[in-house]
Design an enzyme around this catalytic site. Structure first.
Site, PDB file in Angstrom:
ATOM      1  N   PRO A  15       3.455   7.975   5.482  1.00  0.00           N
ATOM      2  CA  PRO A  15       4.132   8.073   4.194  1.00  0.00           C
ATOM      3  C   PRO A  15       5.257   9.102   4.133  1.00  0.00           C
ATOM      4  O   PRO A  15       6.004   9.127   3.155  1.00  0.00           O
ATOM      5  CB  PRO A  15       2.996   8.491   3.263  1.00  0.00           C
ATOM      6  CG  PRO A  15       2.042   9.228   4.148  1.00  0.00           C
ATOM      7  CD  PRO A  15       2.113   8.574   5.484  1.00  0.00           C
ATOM      8  N   ASP A  38      13.370   2.594   9.655  1.00  0.00           N
ATOM      9  CA  ASP A  38      13.659   2.563   8.220  1.00  0.00           C
ATOM     10  C   ASP A  38      14.383   3.832   7.803  1.00  0.00           C
ATOM     11  O   ASP A  38      14.300   4.862   8.480  1.00  0.00           O
ATOM     12  CB  ASP A  38      12.346   2.500   7.423  1.00  0.00           C
ATOM     13  CG  ASP A  38      11.728   1.116   7.410  1.00  0.00           C
ATOM     14  OD1 ASP A  38      12.337   0.196   7.978  1.00  0.00           O
ATOM     15  OD2 ASP A  38      10.649   0.970   6.825  1.00  0.00           O
ATOM     16  N   LYS A  59      15.992  -0.088   4.674  1.00  0.00           N
ATOM     17  CA  LYS A  59      16.365  -0.630   3.369  1.00  0.00           C
ATOM     18  C   LYS A  59      15.885   0.332   2.299  1.00  0.00           C
ATOM     19  O   LYS A  59      14.791   0.821   2.348  1.00  0.00           O
ATOM     20  CB  LYS A  59      15.692  -1.987   3.160  1.00  0.00           C
ATOM     21  CG  LYS A  59      16.224  -3.031   4.106  1.00  0.00           C
ATOM     22  CD  LYS A  59      15.702  -4.390   3.773  1.00  0.00           C
ATOM     23  CE  LYS A  59      14.420  -4.698   4.459  1.00  0.00           C
ATOM     24  NZ  LYS A  59      14.423  -4.885   5.857  1.00  0.00           N
ATOM     25  N   GLY A  90       8.087   2.733   7.419  1.00  0.00           N
ATOM     26  CA  GLY A  90       7.371   3.691   6.584  1.00  0.00           C
ATOM     27  C   GLY A  90       5.958   3.200   6.286  1.00  0.00           C
ATOM     28  O   GLY A  90       5.722   1.992   6.196  1.00  0.00           O
ATOM     29  N   GLY A  91       5.030   4.122   6.155  1.00  0.00           N
ATOM     30  CA  GLY A  91       3.652   3.762   5.778  1.00  0.00           C
ATOM     31  C   GLY A  91       2.989   2.928   6.843  1.00  0.00           C
ATOM     32  O   GLY A  91       3.066   3.240   8.032  1.00  0.00           O
ATOM     33  N   ASP A  92       2.356   1.847   6.428  1.00  0.00           N
ATOM     34  CA  ASP A  92       1.776   0.892   7.362  1.00  0.00           C
ATOM     35  C   ASP A  92       2.744  -0.281   7.489  1.00  0.00           C
ATOM     36  O   ASP A  92       3.251  -0.774   6.481  1.00  0.00           O
ATOM     37  CB  ASP A  92       0.418   0.390   6.847  1.00  0.00           C
ATOM     38  CG  ASP A  92      -0.209  -0.553   7.858  1.00  0.00           C
ATOM     39  OD1 ASP A  92      -0.979  -0.064   8.703  1.00  0.00           O
ATOM     40  OD2 ASP A  92       0.095  -1.764   7.822  1.00  0.00           O
ATOM     41  N   THR A 120      -0.783   4.332   4.697  1.00  0.00           N
ATOM     42  CA  THR A 120       0.036   3.705   3.669  1.00  0.00           C
ATOM     43  C   THR A 120       0.179   4.606   2.435  1.00  0.00           C
ATOM     44  O   THR A 120      -0.616   5.525   2.212  1.00  0.00           O
ATOM     45  CB  THR A 120      -0.553   2.325   3.290  1.00  0.00           C
ATOM     46  OG1 THR A 120       0.399   1.641   2.479  1.00  0.00           O
ATOM     47  CG2 THR A 120      -1.874   2.445   2.554  1.00  0.00           C
ATOM     48  N   ALA A 121       1.194   4.314   1.622  1.00  0.00           N
ATOM     49  CA  ALA A 121       1.496   5.155   0.454  1.00  0.00           C
ATOM     50  C   ALA A 121       0.299   5.265  -0.504  1.00  0.00           C
ATOM     51  O   ALA A 121       0.086   6.322  -1.105  1.00  0.00           O
ATOM     52  CB  ALA A 121       2.701   4.591  -0.288  1.00  0.00           C
ATOM     53  N   MET A 172       6.767   0.058  -5.147  1.00  0.00           N
ATOM     54  CA  MET A 172       8.141  -0.305  -5.520  1.00  0.00           C
ATOM     55  C   MET A 172       8.264  -0.588  -7.010  1.00  0.00           C
ATOM     56  O   MET A 172       9.001  -1.484  -7.422  1.00  0.00           O
ATOM     57  CB  MET A 172       8.602  -1.549  -4.732  1.00  0.00           C
ATOM     58  CG  MET A 172       8.740  -1.279  -3.254  1.00  0.00           C
ATOM     59  SD  MET A 172       9.396  -2.694  -2.361  1.00  0.00           S
ATOM     60  CE  MET A 172       7.907  -3.587  -2.004  1.00  0.00           C
TER      61      MET A 172
HETATM   62  N1  SAH Z   1       4.933  -0.013   4.266  1.00  0.00           N
HETATM   63  C1  SAH Z   1       4.962   1.024   3.248  1.00  0.00           C
HETATM   64  C2  SAH Z   1       5.457   0.506   1.918  1.00  0.00           C
HETATM   65  C3  SAH Z   1       6.887  -0.008   1.958  1.00  0.00           C
HETATM   66  S1  SAH Z   1       7.488  -0.452   0.362  1.00  0.00           S
HETATM   67  C4  SAH Z   1       3.579   1.655   3.100  1.00  0.00           C
HETATM   68  O1  SAH Z   1       2.612   1.145   3.688  1.00  0.00           O
HETATM   69  O2  SAH Z   1       3.458   2.662   2.413  1.00  0.00           O
HETATM   70  C5  SAH Z   1       8.194   1.069  -0.199  1.00  0.00           C
HETATM   71  C6  SAH Z   1       7.370   1.624  -1.330  1.00  0.00           C
HETATM   72  O3  SAH Z   1       6.276   2.352  -0.814  1.00  0.00           O
HETATM   73  C7  SAH Z   1       8.096   2.603  -2.216  1.00  0.00           C
HETATM   74  O4  SAH Z   1       8.876   1.940  -3.195  1.00  0.00           O
HETATM   75  C8  SAH Z   1       6.927   3.328  -2.843  1.00  0.00           C
HETATM   76  O5  SAH Z   1       6.334   2.543  -3.856  1.00  0.00           O
HETATM   77  C9  SAH Z   1       5.965   3.416  -1.678  1.00  0.00           C
HETATM   78  N2  SAH Z   1       6.048   4.691  -0.937  1.00  0.00           N
HETATM   79  C10 SAH Z   1       6.470   4.855   0.336  1.00  0.00           C
HETATM   80  N3  SAH Z   1       6.376   6.157   0.701  1.00  0.00           N
HETATM   81  C11 SAH Z   1       5.872   6.822  -0.359  1.00  0.00           C
HETATM   82  C12 SAH Z   1       5.531   8.189  -0.607  1.00  0.00           C
HETATM   83  N4  SAH Z   1       5.685   9.129   0.334  1.00  0.00           N
HETATM   84  N5  SAH Z   1       5.043   8.519  -1.829  1.00  0.00           N
HETATM   85  C13 SAH Z   1       4.869   7.584  -2.777  1.00  0.00           C
HETATM   86  N6  SAH Z   1       5.175   6.278  -2.605  1.00  0.00           N
HETATM   87  C14 SAH Z   1       5.658   5.909  -1.413  1.00  0.00           C
END
Ligand code: SAH
Length: 256
Positions: A15, A38, A59, A90-92, A120-121, A172
């Site tokens: 995240p 990303d 993006k 980002g995230g997963d 993930t977030a 999002m």
């Molecule tokens: N694959 C990512 C999500 C991608 S979509 C995952 O698994 O987290 C992008 C969205 O993820 C952002 O609009 C927000 O809603 C969330 N996000 C990503 N990083 C974040 C963070 N550090 N804190 C809070 N929300 C986050």
């Protein structure tokens, strides 16, 4: 052309905080020849890919982005020229990251791939809040949803999922807070449902805001430009006691 094509790793960068990267992801980044990443990936995470060519294809909503089809093609092309190609997300990688489109393109081209999961977030946000997203005998149903749908996509009834879930995490959605709040209340979600908005979870600039569903538009106006998730559900009540005090202390420190 008798050389074997390389392998593409779809890697979760987590995240934000670089130390939330998995050891597996770290090892692959160190060995990578090329990294397509990303926009939100932390610079220290990218530094791990010391020998790789790094290409931003990220993006961010509202900004210029590389078209998905072009990213798919670049991954395929890169795997023909390099041994270890990383698509760092980002995230997963398998949540709201368009990974399936990349996987389909790699499969169609006969290119080997592997997914490396990331934090993930939603779970980064629950960690910031100090709450569990599930709770024995009480919250056994968690949904991850996004109200965002691209033009031409089939209808996305994210509201029905949120209404049915004990705990919901909305990705999002911060920029759509007014519409999200209004729609959920209109469809019967109680206005006093505990809610939290977590921006930039795990990063120094993180912001954690708490309230109820009725407060969502107001809370969203307090957030900045970082990525944010909205969490909804009774489990969040447990996030209120101590952190409220923390907020008071933070306010006092600001005044001092
Ligand atoms: N694959 C990512 C999500 C991608 S979509 C995952 O698994 O987290 C992008 C969205 O993820 C952002 O609009 C927000 O809603 C969330 N996000 C990503 N990083 C974040 C963070 N550090 N804190 C809070 N929300 C986050």
């Amino acid at each position: 052309m008798d050389e074997m094509p390389g392998k593409v790793y779809l890697v979760g960068a987590g995240p934000g905080a670089p130390d939330l990267l998995t050891l597996r992801a770290t090892e692959i980044l160190k060995r990578a020849d090329v990294v397509f990443h990303d926009a939100l990936v932390h610079p220290r995470t990218l530094e791990l890919a010391a020998r790789a060519e790094k290409i931003a294809v990220g993006k961010r909503s509202g900004r210029h982005s590389t078209a998905q089809k072009f990213i798919n093609k670049r991954l395929v092309d890169a795997a023909r020229d390099h041994k270890i190609v990383v698509r760092l997300k980002g995230g997963d990688p398998t949540l709201f990251g368009r990974a399936q489109e990349e996987i389909d393109a790699l499969r169609a081209a006969g290119i080997d791939f592997e997914i490396v999961p990331g934090v993930t977030a939603a779970t980064a946000a629950s960690a910031e809040l100090g709450v569990s997203l599930t709770r024995r005998g009480f919250a056994r149903h968690v949904v991850f949803v996004t109200p965002r749908a691209a033009n031409g996509e089939r209808e996305n009834d994210w509201v029905a999922s949120v209404l049915a879930a004990d705990t919901a995490v909305i990705y999002m959605g911060a920029g759509l807070a007014d519409a999200i709040g209004a729609e959920l209340i209109k469809r019967g979600k109680p206005k006093d449902t505990p809610l939290a908005l977590v921006e930039s979870a795990t990063l120094p600039e993180r912001r954690v805001l708490r309230g109820t569903l009725a407060d969502l538009p107001e809370l969203a106006r307090k957030t900045g430009a970082g990525p944010a998730v909205v969490l909804l559900g009774e489990v969040l009540k447990a996030a209120f006691a101590k952190p409220a005090a923390t907020e008071e202390i933070e306010a006092l420190l600001k005044r001092a």
